[in-house]
Motif scaffolding. Structure first.
Motif, PDB file in Angstrom:
ATOM      1  N   ARG A   1       2.251   7.735  -2.975  1.00 15.07           N
ATOM      2  CA  ARG A   1       1.284   8.638  -3.599  1.00 15.07           C
ATOM      3  C   ARG A   1       1.420  10.061  -3.054  1.00 15.07           C
ATOM      4  O   ARG A   1       1.297  11.042  -3.801  1.00 15.07           O
ATOM      5  CB  ARG A   1      -0.137   8.117  -3.398  1.00 15.07           C
TER       6      ARG A   1
ATOM      7  N   GLU B   1       0.835  -1.206   0.000  1.00 23.23           N
ATOM      8  CA  GLU B   1       0.000   0.000   0.000  1.00 23.23           C
ATOM      9  C   GLU B   1       0.865   1.249   0.000  1.00 23.23           C
ATOM     10  O   GLU B   1       0.557   2.238  -0.681  1.00 23.23           O
ATOM     11  CB  GLU B   1      -0.908  -0.013   1.233  1.00 23.23           C
ATOM     12  N   ARG B   2       1.958   1.214   0.761  1.00 22.45           N
ATOM     13  CA  ARG B   2       2.836   2.379   0.820  1.00 22.45           C
ATOM     14  C   ARG B   2       3.456   2.669  -0.537  1.00 22.45           C
ATOM     15  O   ARG B   2       3.666   3.822  -0.908  1.00 22.45           O
ATOM     16  CB  ARG B   2       3.931   2.148   1.857  1.00 22.45           C
TER      17      ARG B   2
ATOM     18  N   ARG C   1      -2.146   4.277  -5.373  1.00 22.67           N
ATOM     19  CA  ARG C   1      -3.585   4.254  -5.163  1.00 22.67           C
ATOM     20  C   ARG C   1      -3.841   4.591  -3.700  1.00 22.67           C
ATOM     21  O   ARG C   1      -2.937   4.580  -2.873  1.00 22.67           O
ATOM     22  CB  ARG C   1      -4.172   2.883  -5.509  1.00 22.67           C
ATOM     23  N   GLY C   2      -5.087   4.883  -3.391  1.00 20.91           N
ATOM     24  CA  GLY C   2      -5.427   5.269  -2.032  1.00 20.91           C
ATOM     25  C   GLY C   2      -5.770   6.745  -1.964  1.00 20.91           C
ATOM     26  O   GLY C   2      -5.777   7.461  -2.969  1.00 20.91           O
ATOM     27  N   ARG C   3      -6.048   7.223  -0.754  1.00 16.53           N
ATOM     28  CA  ARG C   3      -6.563   8.581  -0.541  1.00 16.53           C
ATOM     29  C   ARG C   3      -5.481   9.521  -0.028  1.00 16.53           C
ATOM     30  O   ARG C   3      -4.630   9.141   0.777  1.00 16.53           O
ATOM     31  CB  ARG C   3      -7.729   8.550   0.451  1.00 16.53           C
TER      32      ARG C   3
ATOM     33  N   VAL D   1      -5.531   7.159  -7.601  1.00 16.44           N
ATOM     34  CA  VAL D   1      -5.345   7.943  -6.386  1.00 16.44           C
ATOM     35  C   VAL D   1      -6.580   8.804  -6.166  1.00 16.44           C
ATOM     36  O   VAL D   1      -7.064   9.465  -7.077  1.00 16.44           O
ATOM     37  CB  VAL D   1      -4.089   8.837  -6.490  1.00 16.44           C
TER      38      VAL D   1
END
Length: 300
Positions: free
Chosen positions: A283, A89-90, A94-96, A125
């Motif tokens: 991100r 994830e890091r 992608r992600g918020r 993202v």
């Protein structure tokens, strides 16, 4: 009890049970056989139970050992999976990302297009763009990045300069025909002024850039919204001090007129701030670099 459970000892026990041998467990863990044996013994002493029955040729799990092995093996597998997911994830784009900024033309005309371009490059993202007028606290308000105007005094974050905002002092021709035009910054104190978050206005004499004077302004209207200040000036309600980009069209069309021609309002820096944490998601790092480059290219 839970606070004192040594994860390394539990892992040594699970590896020994998996391989049925202290020697093979030690080889897998990259430590000595005696260390693994000591770790298992220490775990037994802590729990107050025998986990393994040893002999010179073999070892066998006790009933307590079977129970602990089954549960801990599963738990260690879950932990390994979680660690892998966190690392992925890091490093994933992608992600918020939560981004706070002053609104108005700065947020709409400067920051908005930069965010749109970033989202086109990285469509997975998610950006939460907040134009709250209050000065947010990155940690308390849970933001990743913020754009701030003015001097920065907080050392708990990293600041990157983005731009220098040029300010103007303007009023409508109607207001000036009724009240006259101040000739010096001090003359503003006798006029109706519409003020944002800063009630002390700084100026430099154009013929002497090293000189500086400050004037404390009594606000006929105080509002943090730049659109409201501009519309108030257009309505003839008073004098405003705002970034030039807030009212450049109104100045060009003659609806607002610059005053104090011999005095230059102090420029105000626009900065990007973010946490000092060492391990930032990719991100967030990419958005920071994108914004710095975006503003730098447009300031050139």
């Amino acid at each position: 009890m839970l606070d004192s459970l040594p994860l390394a000892d539990i892992r040594a026990f699970v590896m020994t049970a998996d391989h049925g041998s202290f020697t093979r467990a030690a080889e897998t863990l990259g430590v000595s056989r005696s260390q693994v044996s000591k770790q298992v013994t220490a775990l037994e002493k802590l729990l107050g139970v025998t986990l393994m029955q040893r002999s010179t040729r073999s070892l066998r799990l006790t009933e307590s050992g079977h129970l602990l092995h089954a549960q801990c093996r599963s738990a260690l597998g879950d932990m390994a999976q979680i660690v892998t997911l966190v690392r992925e994830e890091r490093n994933a784009m992608r992600g918020r990302i939560r981004l706070n900024s002053v609104g108005g033309p700065i947020g709409e005309r400067l920051l908005g297009p930069a965010v749109h371009a970033f989202m086109q490059a990285w469509p997975e993202v998610e950006i939460e763009l907040d134009f709250s007028s209050h000065r947010v606290n990155l940690i308390r308000d849970d933001f990743d990045i913020a754009l701030r105007m003015g001097a920065l005094e907080d050392a708990d974050f990293i600041a990157r300069p983005l731009a220098t905002l040029s300010y103007v002092v303007v009023a409508s021709p109607d207001y000036l025909s009724r009240h006259g035009s101040p000739q010096t910054p001090g003359g503003l104190q006798a006029h109706r002024c519409l003020v944002g978050s800063v009630a002390r206005w700084s100026f430099r004499a154009r013929h002497d850039p090293k000189s500086e004077t400050q004037v404390d302004i009594s606000a006929q209207l105080q509002c943090r919204n730049g659109h409201v200040l501009v519309s108030g000036a257009l309505a003839g309600n008073g004098i405003i001090r705002v970034p030039r980009l807030y009212c450049d069209d109104a100045i060009a069309s003659g609806k607002l007129k610059e005053i104090l021609q011999d005095w230059q309002p102090a420029d105000v820096p626009l900065s990007l701030i973010y946490h000092r944490e060492r391990h930032r998601p990719l991100r967030t790092m990419r958005l920071i670099d994108h914004l710095v480059t975006w503003f730098d290219e447009r300031n050139a």
